[in-house]
Design a protein around this motif. Sequence first.
Motif, mmCIF file in Angstrom:
data_model
loop_
_atom_site.group_PDB
_atom_site.id
_atom_site.type_symbol
_atom_site.label_atom_id
_atom_site.label_comp_id
_atom_site.label_asym_id
_atom_site.label_seq_id
_atom_site.Cartn_x
_atom_site.Cartn_y
_atom_site.Cartn_z
ATOM 1 N N GLY A 81 15.340 46.179 119.203
ATOM 2 C CA GLY A 81 15.673 46.597 120.329
ATOM 3 C C GLY A 81 15.796 44.952 120.910
ATOM 4 O O GLY A 81 16.700 45.261 122.527
ATOM 5 N N LEU A 82 15.046 43.749 120.397
ATOM 6 C CA LEU A 82 16.235 42.538 120.944
ATOM 7 C C LEU A 82 17.791 43.012 121.039
ATOM 8 O O LEU A 82 18.714 42.046 121.985
ATOM 9 N N PHE A 83 18.161 43.787 119.635
ATOM 10 C CA PHE A 83 19.790 43.542 120.203
ATOM 11 C C PHE A 83 20.657 44.302 120.828
ATOM 12 O O PHE A 83 21.650 44.391 121.711
ATOM 13 N N LEU A 84 19.851 45.321 121.588
ATOM 14 C CA LEU A 84 20.018 45.572 122.838
ATOM 15 C C LEU A 84 20.516 44.144 124.017
ATOM 16 O O LEU A 84 21.849 44.586 124.865
ATOM 17 N N VAL A 85 19.519 43.114 123.841
ATOM 18 C CA VAL A 85 20.132 41.989 124.870
ATOM 19 C C VAL A 85 21.820 41.805 124.860
ATOM 20 O O VAL A 85 22.580 41.448 125.541
ATOM 21 N N PHE A 86 22.483 41.629 123.406
ATOM 22 C CA PHE A 86 23.419 40.675 123.302
ATOM 23 C C PHE A 86 24.331 42.304 123.608
ATOM 24 O O PHE A 86 25.249 41.658 123.786
ATOM 25 N N ALA A 87 23.973 43.372 122.865
ATOM 26 C CA ALA A 87 25.176 44.703 122.819
ATOM 27 C C ALA A 87 25.533 44.903 124.575
ATOM 28 O O ALA A 87 26.417 44.957 125.300
ATOM 29 N N ALA A 88 24.205 44.818 125.987
ATOM 30 C CA ALA A 88 24.486 45.065 126.782
ATOM 31 C C ALA A 88 25.386 43.787 127.775
ATOM 32 O O ALA A 88 26.323 44.123 128.354
ATOM 33 N N LEU A 89 24.742 42.254 127.367
ATOM 34 C CA LEU A 89 26.392 41.128 127.291
ATOM 35 C C LEU A 89 27.778 41.393 127.203
ATOM 36 O O LEU A 89 28.199 40.909 127.840
ATOM 37 N N ALA A 90 27.370 41.353 125.606
ATOM 38 C CA ALA A 90 28.878 42.041 125.158
ATOM 39 C C ALA A 90 29.494 42.915 126.128
ATOM 40 O O ALA A 90 31.083 43.064 126.390
ATOM 41 N N ALA A 91 29.199 44.077 126.981
ATOM 42 C CA ALA A 91 29.483 45.711 127.551
ATOM 43 C C ALA A 91 29.914 45.456 129.060
ATOM 44 O O ALA A 91 30.880 45.258 129.554
ATOM 45 N N THR A 92 28.865 44.419 129.454
ATOM 46 C CA THR A 92 29.044 43.444 130.824
ATOM 47 C C THR A 92 30.008 42.155 130.997
ATOM 48 O O THR A 92 30.459 41.964 132.107
ATOM 49 N N LEU A 93 30.512 41.591 129.237
ATOM 50 C CA LEU A 93 31.027 40.364 129.904
ATOM 51 C C LEU A 93 32.319 40.661 130.685
ATOM 52 O O LEU A 93 32.918 39.758 131.325
ATOM 53 N N PRO A 94 32.746 41.173 130.121
ATOM 54 C CA PRO A 94 34.610 40.850 130.111
ATOM 55 C C PRO A 94 35.181 42.059 131.571
ATOM 56 O O PRO A 94 35.902 41.825 131.743
ATOM 57 N N VAL A 95 34.341 42.659 132.401
ATOM 58 C CA VAL A 95 34.289 43.378 133.600
ATOM 59 C C VAL A 95 33.334 43.303 134.739
ATOM 60 O O VAL A 95 33.199 42.948 135.438
#
Length: 292
Positions: A81-95
Amino acid sequence: MSQADTLVRERTSSPLWTFGLFRSELTTTFRRGRTLALLGVLAAVPVLIGIAIRVETSGGGPAGGGRGGGPAFIAQITNNGLFLVFAALAATLPVFLPMAIGVVAGDAIAGEANSGTLRYLLVAPAGRSRLLLAKYATACAFCLVATLVVAVSALAVGSLLFPLGDVTTISGTRISFGDGLLRAALVAAVVAASLSGIAALGLFISTLTGSGIAAMATTVGLLITVQILDGIPQLHAIHPYLFPHYWMSFADLMREPVYWDEVAKNLGLQGVYVAVFGSAAWARFTAKDITA
């Protein structure tokens, strides 16, 4: 100069008074309904991602990578579940994150002018430079808080919906969960620093107009335009000079050992944008005729 004027000037020029100005700006910004709404939207993104992956995997479908969609970290979320942190940041950072920063930074000066409160903030002989610095420091604080909201929300959702444990890095090696948390904190810090350039740009635009809505719209519009330019292969020569170009380099922090080259380029580029547009904002604001 009278003794009273001297006393007032000494008090307003002290570091303690400057900190008080920053604290006041910080309190005002984070009490606004618009700011809380932005943070609420950012906090909801990891929740939606986590629930979507949970529903998909519980139905026997692939976790993100099966159809080739989503950030690269999504395929690892079901295992940790820790990878949700990286995925969420990757999803929100562009926009989502830069748009939120653009709204706050774009409204910093123009919003005060539009509401007629800017000249009252400048009544005390503290100087426009200190007010501008306090506004930018507040925008940077929002960068950090917004990033942490995404990261903490993702960590909470990830721990509830998925197992936690040792972390497999991009390089294929395994590190402990504690080391993974430290990497997550480092990633969040780099993502927050990556937004300092758009914050300086938004602050500069905010000094050019007396309309908060116009400043916010222009900042967000420029963000979208630059993102489009960064995605056109024929313009590869200018890509390294566009502030979003190295944003996703934070993924290199999940390598073992950490690969710093792209991260350093990103932070250096943001520093250039801060220096250029921060100076431009100072030059404009200190020479501006304040009528509202």
